[in-house]
Design an enzyme around this catalytic site. Structure first.
Site, mmCIF file in Angstrom:
data_model
loop_
_atom_site.group_PDB
_atom_site.id
_atom_site.type_symbol
_atom_site.label_atom_id
_atom_site.label_comp_id
_atom_site.label_asym_id
_atom_site.label_seq_id
_atom_site.Cartn_x
_atom_site.Cartn_y
_atom_site.Cartn_z
ATOM 1 N N LYS A 128 0.833 -1.212 0.000
ATOM 2 C CA LYS A 128 0.000 0.000 0.000
ATOM 3 C C LYS A 128 0.864 1.257 0.000
ATOM 4 O O LYS A 128 0.632 2.193 -0.758
ATOM 5 C CB LYS A 128 -0.917 0.053 1.241
ATOM 6 C CG LYS A 128 -1.806 -1.138 1.428
ATOM 7 C CD LYS A 128 -2.647 -1.018 2.688
ATOM 8 C CE LYS A 128 -1.871 -0.959 3.997
ATOM 9 N NZ LYS A 128 -1.131 -2.190 4.342
ATOM 10 N N ARG A 133 -8.910 1.408 9.592
ATOM 11 C CA ARG A 133 -8.430 0.060 9.862
ATOM 12 C C ARG A 133 -9.388 -0.728 10.738
ATOM 13 O O ARG A 133 -9.105 -1.865 11.091
ATOM 14 C CB ARG A 133 -7.102 0.184 10.601
ATOM 15 C CG ARG A 133 -5.983 -0.599 9.976
ATOM 16 C CD ARG A 133 -4.769 -0.239 10.788
ATOM 17 N NE ARG A 133 -3.663 -1.042 10.476
ATOM 18 C CZ ARG A 133 -2.614 -0.613 9.759
ATOM 19 N NH1 ARG A 133 -2.602 0.593 9.245
ATOM 20 N NH2 ARG A 133 -1.603 -1.399 9.561
ATOM 21 N N ARG A 145 11.791 -5.838 4.120
ATOM 22 C CA ARG A 145 11.663 -4.379 3.941
ATOM 23 C C ARG A 145 12.730 -3.628 4.721
ATOM 24 O O ARG A 145 13.072 -3.963 5.848
ATOM 25 C CB ARG A 145 10.282 -3.926 4.425
ATOM 26 C CG ARG A 145 10.150 -2.398 4.459
ATOM 27 C CD ARG A 145 8.741 -1.925 4.677
ATOM 28 N NE ARG A 145 8.054 -2.609 5.747
ATOM 29 C CZ ARG A 145 6.732 -2.629 5.871
ATOM 30 N NH1 ARG A 145 5.974 -2.009 4.995
ATOM 31 N NH2 ARG A 145 6.183 -3.273 6.882
ATOM 32 N N ARG A 162 12.114 -1.759 10.471
ATOM 33 C CA ARG A 162 11.134 -1.387 11.497
ATOM 34 C C ARG A 162 11.068 -2.469 12.573
ATOM 35 O O ARG A 162 11.131 -3.654 12.264
ATOM 36 C CB ARG A 162 9.741 -1.221 10.868
ATOM 37 C CG ARG A 162 9.542 0.111 10.189
ATOM 38 C CD ARG A 162 8.303 0.185 9.321
ATOM 39 N NE ARG A 162 7.103 -0.451 9.847
ATOM 40 C CZ ARG A 162 5.953 -0.503 9.172
ATOM 41 N NH1 ARG A 162 5.847 0.052 7.964
ATOM 42 N NH2 ARG A 162 4.899 -1.094 9.680
ATOM 43 N N ARG A 206 0.485 -9.178 13.615
ATOM 44 C CA ARG A 206 -0.127 -8.147 12.759
ATOM 45 C C ARG A 206 -1.089 -8.764 11.753
ATOM 46 O O ARG A 206 -2.141 -8.205 11.460
ATOM 47 C CB ARG A 206 0.960 -7.348 12.030
ATOM 48 C CG ARG A 206 1.679 -6.371 12.951
ATOM 49 C CD ARG A 206 2.948 -5.833 12.336
ATOM 50 N NE ARG A 206 2.740 -5.048 11.150
ATOM 51 C CZ ARG A 206 3.700 -4.747 10.273
ATOM 52 N NH1 ARG A 206 4.930 -5.159 10.483
ATOM 53 N NH2 ARG A 206 3.432 -4.020 9.213
HETATM 54 P P1 AP5 Z 1 4.942 -1.554 1.662
HETATM 55 O O1 AP5 Z 1 4.547 -0.689 0.517
HETATM 56 O O2 AP5 Z 1 5.795 -0.976 2.726
HETATM 57 O O3 AP5 Z 1 3.643 -2.287 2.263
HETATM 58 P P2 AP5 Z 1 2.459 -1.732 3.151
HETATM 59 O O4 AP5 Z 1 1.199 -2.367 2.662
HETATM 60 O O5 AP5 Z 1 2.497 -0.231 3.218
HETATM 61 O O6 AP5 Z 1 2.877 -2.404 4.511
HETATM 62 P P3 AP5 Z 1 2.938 -1.905 6.027
HETATM 63 O O7 AP5 Z 1 3.525 -3.069 6.778
HETATM 64 O O8 AP5 Z 1 3.608 -0.569 6.170
HETATM 65 O O9 AP5 Z 1 1.476 -1.788 6.365
HETATM 66 P P4 AP5 Z 1 0.870 -1.816 7.710
HETATM 67 O O10 AP5 Z 1 -0.502 -1.491 7.324
HETATM 68 O O11 AP5 Z 1 1.022 -3.000 8.562
HETATM 69 O O12 AP5 Z 1 1.786 -0.794 8.551
HETATM 70 P P5 AP5 Z 1 1.546 0.690 8.972
HETATM 71 O O13 AP5 Z 1 2.811 1.407 8.874
HETATM 72 O O14 AP5 Z 1 0.338 1.260 8.323
HETATM 73 O O15 AP5 Z 1 5.661 -2.856 1.024
HETATM 74 C C1 AP5 Z 1 6.175 -3.862 1.874
HETATM 75 C C2 AP5 Z 1 7.502 -4.375 1.295
HETATM 76 O O16 AP5 Z 1 7.221 -5.056 0.069
HETATM 77 C C3 AP5 Z 1 8.508 -3.263 0.953
HETATM 78 O O17 AP5 Z 1 9.786 -3.720 1.228
HETATM 79 C C4 AP5 Z 1 8.333 -3.052 -0.575
HETATM 80 O O18 AP5 Z 1 9.528 -2.625 -1.189
HETATM 81 C C5 AP5 Z 1 7.926 -4.450 -1.018
HETATM 82 N N1 AP5 Z 1 6.973 -4.432 -2.132
HETATM 83 C C6 AP5 Z 1 5.916 -3.600 -2.298
HETATM 84 N N2 AP5 Z 1 5.237 -3.920 -3.422
HETATM 85 C C7 AP5 Z 1 5.895 -4.995 -3.961
HETATM 86 C C8 AP5 Z 1 5.674 -5.788 -5.135
HETATM 87 N N3 AP5 Z 1 4.645 -5.555 -5.960
HETATM 88 N N4 AP5 Z 1 6.530 -6.811 -5.368
HETATM 89 C C9 AP5 Z 1 7.580 -7.082 -4.508
HETATM 90 N N5 AP5 Z 1 7.846 -6.346 -3.390
HETATM 91 C C10 AP5 Z 1 6.988 -5.316 -3.130
HETATM 92 O O19 AP5 Z 1 1.131 0.503 10.519
HETATM 93 C C11 AP5 Z 1 2.067 0.089 11.477
HETATM 94 C C12 AP5 Z 1 1.372 -0.013 12.823
HETATM 95 O O20 AP5 Z 1 0.846 1.278 13.208
HETATM 96 C C13 AP5 Z 1 0.174 -0.955 12.873
HETATM 97 O O21 AP5 Z 1 0.554 -2.296 13.112
HETATM 98 C C14 AP5 Z 1 -0.615 -0.363 14.042
HETATM 99 O O22 AP5 Z 1 -0.054 -0.730 15.280
HETATM 100 C C15 AP5 Z 1 -0.407 1.133 13.863
HETATM 101 N N6 AP5 Z 1 -1.450 1.751 13.039
HETATM 102 C C16 AP5 Z 1 -1.291 2.332 11.816
HETATM 103 N N7 AP5 Z 1 -2.461 2.793 11.355
HETATM 104 C C17 AP5 Z 1 -3.380 2.499 12.298
HETATM 105 C C18 AP5 Z 1 -4.790 2.700 12.382
HETATM 106 N N8 AP5 Z 1 -5.466 3.303 11.402
HETATM 107 N N9 AP5 Z 1 -5.425 2.254 13.482
HETATM 108 C C19 AP5 Z 1 -4.756 1.660 14.485
HETATM 109 N N10 AP5 Z 1 -3.430 1.433 14.473
HETATM 110 C C20 AP5 Z 1 -2.752 1.851 13.381
#
Ligand code: AP5
Length: 222
Positions: free
Chosen positions: A13, A88, A127, A160, A171
């Protein structure tokens, strides 16, 4: 245009939202990035969020809704945005609907990125992230510069804390229980488009652009 990028952790995403926002001049609003900045600055939100993120749990809804309500008030959000990581939970989805309807606005589309768990784990564990400009790399699929510094801003890249395999399982379980219900919620509202996120970065970006062209066409023909 107001778009939500929905999907499991590690599906891509953030990577696609970064590209999409650059291509279309829309702010990319990522709750994960906002929370990590808050943690590094030791703000009240950061102090409250830190333990939840470390355990792979969601930060409580009231904290997130307050954070996002403030973010939406910044001038750049007036014309549109790409939301990444919000909403979320169903409670957050309803809060977003209230915020939008108070402004006489609505969501244009929710793009749901789907991918099987083994591939998600591989993407997450490989990542490497830039804590400063939030650029995203992968040891195999988007290799970081050899010196370990971000190619965009020169900051040392890091893994991270919540990308360690122990936390990743938690997660994914939290995603199934608390976030996946949003798929049916947005489907019922006629807003959901699912895309297969198993292709490479360019292939997935093209699928996202195809959805964008569809929305654009609908807006123009209204
Ligand atoms: P990446 O683009 O980083 O993936 P992502 O979907 O953004 O993954 P995240 O792990 O960041 O999502 P998340 O929702 O768990 O974490 P967030 O930071 O929001 O890609 C992942 C990897 O794959 C990268 O290395 C990339 O290079 C590679 N890649 C991408 N596309 C590819 C492809 N097509 N082919 C091959 N490789 C590819 O949240 C973190 C924490 O914050 C949560 O766990 C929670 O505790 C908290 N939090 C955040 N938002 C909320 C909310 N709204 N409510 C409550 N808690 C929240």
């Amino acid at each position: 245009m107001k778009v939500v990028f929905l999907g499991p952790p590690g599906v891509g995403k953030g990577t696609q939202a970064t590209r999409f926002s650059k291509n279309h001049g829309l702010p990319h609003i990522a709750t994960g990035d906002l929370l990590r900045v808050a943690i590094s600055k030791k703000t009240e939100v950061g102090l409250e969020a830190k333990a939840f993120i470390a355990k792979g749990q969601l930060v409580p809804d009231h904290v997130i809704i307050q954070l996002m309500s403030k973010r939406f008030q910044l001038p750049d959000a007036a014309l549109g945005y790409v939301l990444d990581g919000f909403p979320r939970t169903i409670t957050q989805g309803k809060a977003l609907a209230d915020i939008l309807s108070n402004d006489g606005a609505q969501l244009d589309r929710v793009i749901y990125f789907s991918l099987e768990d083994d591939a998600l784990k591989e993407r997450i564990v490989g990542r490497r992230s830039c804590p400063s400009c939030h650029s995203i790399y992968h040891l195999r699929y988007r290799t970081p510069p050899k010196d370990g510094l971000c190619g965009a801003c020169g900051t040392a890249l890091m893994q991270r804390d919540d990308d360690k395999i122990e936390t990743v399982e938690a997660r994914l379980a939290v995603y199934q229980n608390e976030t996946a219900p949003l798929i049916a919620y947005y489907k019922a509202l006629g807003l959901l488009t699912e895309i297969d996120a198993s292709g490479n970065l360019d292939e997935v970006a093209e699928l996202v652009e195809a959805v964008f062209r569809e929305i654009d066409h609908e807006v123009l023909s209204d």
